[in-house]
Design an enzyme around this catalytic site. Structure first.
Site, short mmCIF file in Angstrom:
data_model
loop_
_atom_site.label_atom_id
_atom_site.label_comp_id
_atom_site.label_asym_id
_atom_site.label_seq_id
_atom_site.Cartn_x
_atom_site.Cartn_y
_atom_site.Cartn_z
CD GLU A 79 9.42 -12.82 -7.47
OE1 GLU A 79 8.59 -12.40 -6.63
OE2 GLU A 79 9.23 -13.84 -8.14
CE1 TYR A 91 3.46 -3.75 -9.78
CE2 TYR A 91 1.62 -2.69 -8.63
CZ TYR A 91 2.35 -3.83 -8.95
OH TYR A 91 1.96 -5.04 -8.45
P1 ADP Z 1 3.40 -8.30 -8.81
O1 ADP Z 1 3.03 -9.68 -9.21
O2 ADP Z 1 2.88 -7.25 -9.75
O3 ADP Z 1 4.89 -8.14 -8.59
P2 ADP Z 1 3.08 -8.33 -5.90
O4 ADP Z 1 1.91 -8.92 -5.20
O5 ADP Z 1 4.40 -9.07 -5.83
O6 ADP Z 1 2.66 -8.05 -7.40
O7 ADP Z 1 3.27 -6.86 -5.32
C1 ADP Z 1 4.37 -6.11 -5.71
C2 ADP Z 1 4.12 -4.60 -5.65
O8 ADP Z 1 3.74 -4.21 -4.33
C3 ADP Z 1 5.40 -3.83 -5.94
O9 ADP Z 1 5.58 -3.63 -7.33
C4 ADP Z 1 5.16 -2.51 -5.18
O10 ADP Z 1 4.51 -1.57 -6.04
C5 ADP Z 1 4.23 -2.91 -4.04
N1 ADP Z 1 4.86 -2.99 -2.71
C6 ADP Z 1 4.30 -2.44 -1.58
N2 ADP Z 1 5.07 -2.68 -0.51
C7 ADP Z 1 6.17 -3.38 -0.94
C8 ADP Z 1 7.32 -3.90 -0.25
N3 ADP Z 1 7.50 -3.74 1.07
N4 ADP Z 1 8.24 -4.57 -1.00
C9 ADP Z 1 8.05 -4.72 -2.33
N5 ADP Z 1 6.98 -4.26 -3.02
C10 ADP Z 1 6.03 -3.58 -2.34
N1 RBF Z 2 10.24 -19.25 -5.06
C1 RBF Z 2 10.54 -20.56 -5.16
O1 RBF Z 2 9.97 -21.26 -5.98
N2 RBF Z 2 11.48 -21.14 -4.35
C2 RBF Z 2 12.15 -20.45 -3.39
O2 RBF Z 2 13.00 -21.01 -2.68
C3 RBF Z 2 11.84 -19.05 -3.25
N3 RBF Z 2 12.43 -18.29 -2.30
C4 RBF Z 2 12.12 -16.96 -2.19
C5 RBF Z 2 12.74 -16.20 -1.20
C6 RBF Z 2 12.46 -14.85 -1.06
C7 RBF Z 2 13.16 -14.05 0.01
C8 RBF Z 2 11.50 -14.23 -1.93
C9 RBF Z 2 11.16 -12.78 -1.79
C10 RBF Z 2 10.87 -14.99 -2.91
C11 RBF Z 2 11.17 -16.36 -3.06
N4 RBF Z 2 10.56 -17.14 -4.03
C12 RBF Z 2 10.86 -18.49 -4.14
C13 RBF Z 2 9.68 -16.50 -5.03
C14 RBF Z 2 8.21 -16.66 -4.70
O3 RBF Z 2 7.79 -17.86 -5.29
C15 RBF Z 2 7.44 -15.51 -5.29
O4 RBF Z 2 7.80 -14.29 -4.70
C16 RBF Z 2 5.97 -15.77 -5.16
O5 RBF Z 2 5.28 -14.97 -6.05
C17 RBF Z 2 5.48 -15.67 -3.71
O6 RBF Z 2 4.09 -15.90 -3.66
MG MG Z 3 6.10 -9.49 -7.41
#
Ligand code: ADP
Ligand code: RBF
Ligand code: MG
Length: 158
Positions: A79, A91
């Site tokens: 991610e 998306y």
């Molecule tokens: P999901 O569980 O579906 O991944 P998130 O809450 O992680 O949902 O949101 C991810 C979505 O948000 C991405 O797929 C994208 O469409 C949108 N998005 C908007 N701004 C950003 C950003 N700065 N970085 C990443 N995703 C972003």
């Molecule tokens: N998830 C973990 O369980 N442990 C981590 O150390 C961790 N580090 C992260 C660091 C970054 C920069 C990002 C973008 C995500 C990380 N996550 C980690 C994933 C995180 O649990 C996930 O994006 C959640 O959905 C945030 O709410």
């Molecule tokens: Mg996501």
């Protein structure tokens, strides 16, 4: 890290829907085949680099590769959080990613607040490191220019 920089692209899919966005850290998830294509010895963990969406501009990013110990996922995920404010979700669009450096292994945390604080620390550290000339060079890589040219060409209406 002998695989870095690592370049890949794929369509953005729906993730676990845990509301990362509500926490201020949306993460664009890659489909399974992109995750499965990672070289076997790219260790799980938190990385930083550059990313663009479709034919858009290249921005700084952080990417988490692994099983998210805090959530005990059973499926490996990849991610990407892009350090840019987008007008809308993307998306289904092509996400182009160049992973250039490694920050830390994935960790478990006692609270969601601690996880978020760690991610915010990663973002600050990544921003700093990406300002080095060595990393700035990759922002201009042909990988992104090809994406820009091809995607803007195929989405031009005739
Ligand atoms: P999901 O569980 O579906 O991944 P998130 O809450 O992680 O949902 O949101 C991810 C979505 O948000 C991405 O797929 C994208 O469409 C949108 N998005 C908007 N701004 C950003 C950003 N700065 N970085 C990443 N995703 C972003
Ligand atoms: N998830 C973990 O369980 N442990 C981590 O150390 C961790 N580090 C992260 C660091 C970054 C920069 C990002 C973008 C995500 C990380 N996550 C980690 C994933 C995180 O649990 C996930 O994006 C959640 O959905 C945030 O709410
Ligand atoms: Mg996501």
């Amino acid at each position: 890290m002998r695989h870095l920089p690592y370049f890949c692209r794929g369509r953005v899919v729906r993730g676990f829907g845990r509301g990362s966005k509500q926490l201020g850290i949306p993460t664009a998830n890659f489909p399974e085949h992109v995750v499965d294509n990672l070289p076997a010895d790219v260790s799980t963990g938190i990385y930083y680099g550059w990313a663009s969406v479709g034919s858009g501009d290249v921005h700084k990013m952080v990417v988490s590769i692994g099983w998210n110990p805090y959530y005990k996922n059973t499926k490996k995920s990849m991610e990407t959080h892009i350090m840019h404010t987008f007008k809308e979700d993307f998306y289904g669009e092509i996400l182009n990613v160049a992973i250039v450096g490694y920050l830390r292994p994935e960790k478990n945390f006692d609270s969601l607040e601690a996880l978020i604080a760690a991610i915010q620390g990663d973002i600050e550290e990544a921003k700093k490191r990406l300002d080095s000339p060595e990393h700035l060079k990759l922002k201009e890589d042909n990988f992104f220019q090809v994406a820009k040219a091809i995607i803007s060409y195929i989405s031009t209406e005739v």
